[in-house]
Write a protein that holds these residues in place. Structure first.
Motif, PDB file in Angstrom:
ATOM      1  N   THR A  42       0.783  -1.200  -0.155  1.00  0.00           N
ATOM      2  CA  THR A  42       0.122  -0.020   0.096  1.00  0.00           C
ATOM      3  C   THR A  42       0.845   1.195  -0.090  1.00  0.00           C
ATOM      4  O   THR A  42       0.467   2.329  -0.830  1.00  0.00           O
ATOM      5  N   ASN A  43       1.872   1.212   1.022  1.00  0.00           N
ATOM      6  CA  ASN A  43       2.746   2.342   0.989  1.00  0.00           C
ATOM      7  C   ASN A  43       3.420   2.474  -0.427  1.00  0.00           C
ATOM      8  O   ASN A  43       3.813   3.763  -1.131  1.00  0.00           O
ATOM      9  N   ALA A  44       4.035   1.490  -0.924  1.00  0.00           N
ATOM     10  CA  ALA A  44       4.639   1.612  -2.467  1.00  0.00           C
ATOM     11  C   ALA A  44       3.651   2.152  -3.613  1.00  0.00           C
ATOM     12  O   ALA A  44       4.040   2.952  -4.283  1.00  0.00           O
ATOM     13  N   ARG A  45       2.269   1.692  -3.523  1.00  0.00           N
ATOM     14  CA  ARG A  45       1.484   2.301  -4.476  1.00  0.00           C
ATOM     15  C   ARG A  45       1.005   3.824  -4.148  1.00  0.00           C
ATOM     16  O   ARG A  45       1.057   4.746  -5.036  1.00  0.00           O
ATOM     17  N   GLY A  51      -3.830   5.310  -6.218  1.00  0.00           N
ATOM     18  CA  GLY A  51      -4.783   5.143  -5.019  1.00  0.00           C
ATOM     19  C   GLY A  51      -5.027   6.403  -4.298  1.00  0.00           C
ATOM     20  O   GLY A  51      -5.462   6.348  -3.345  1.00  0.00           O
ATOM     21  N   LEU A  52      -4.539   7.594  -5.208  1.00  0.00           N
ATOM     22  CA  LEU A  52      -4.836   8.844  -4.694  1.00  0.00           C
ATOM     23  C   LEU A  52      -6.309   9.409  -4.849  1.00  0.00           C
ATOM     24  O   LEU A  52      -6.899   8.700  -5.837  1.00  0.00           O
ATOM     25  N   VAL A  53      -6.893  10.282  -4.311  1.00  0.00           N
ATOM     26  CA  VAL A  53      -8.165  10.890  -4.454  1.00  0.00           C
ATOM     27  C   VAL A  53      -8.236  11.477  -5.700  1.00  0.00           C
ATOM     28  O   VAL A  53      -7.563  12.078  -6.118  1.00  0.00           O
ATOM     29  N   GLY A  54      -9.354  10.972  -6.170  1.00  0.00           N
ATOM     30  CA  GLY A  54      -9.659  11.587  -7.758  1.00  0.00           C
ATOM     31  C   GLY A  54     -10.892  12.174  -7.829  1.00  0.00           C
ATOM     32  O   GLY A  54     -11.762  11.815  -6.732  1.00  0.00           O
ATOM     33  N   PRO A  55     -11.320  12.636  -8.813  1.00  0.00           N
ATOM     34  CA  PRO A  55     -12.843  13.344  -8.726  1.00  0.00           C
ATOM     35  C   PRO A  55     -13.787  12.144  -8.840  1.00  0.00           C
ATOM     36  O   PRO A  55     -15.107  12.558  -8.517  1.00  0.00           O
TER      37      PRO A  55
END
Length: 69
Positions: A42-45, A51-55
């Motif tokens: 998860t940290n590597a991604r 996995g960042l917040v998108g629209p």
């Protein structure tokens, strides 16, 4: 993953190339080892920008902001 003849075929949790392992020399992960491996992935991604917040991230998801106004 599976087996081929007398060997187990294993693959990293994050995917990648499988390898053959002697069944007498493997054991299941402990809950702590599994948690550590999943957290590392998860940290590597996250560092890679996945996995960042998108629209399209639904409100209420763990990565979503509380308010989009």
């Amino acid at each position: 993953m599976g087996h081929e003849g007398p060997y187990l075929q294993l693959r990293p949790l994050s995917g990648g190339r499988e390898w053959d392992a002697d069944p007498d020399r493997v054991r299941p992960l402990t809950p702590t080892e599994l948690l550590h491996a999943r957290l590392a992935e998860t940290n590597a991604r996250s560092r890679a920008g996945a996995g960042l917040v998108g629209p399209d991230t639904p409100l209420g998801c763990a990565n979503a902001p509380a308010d989009r106004s």
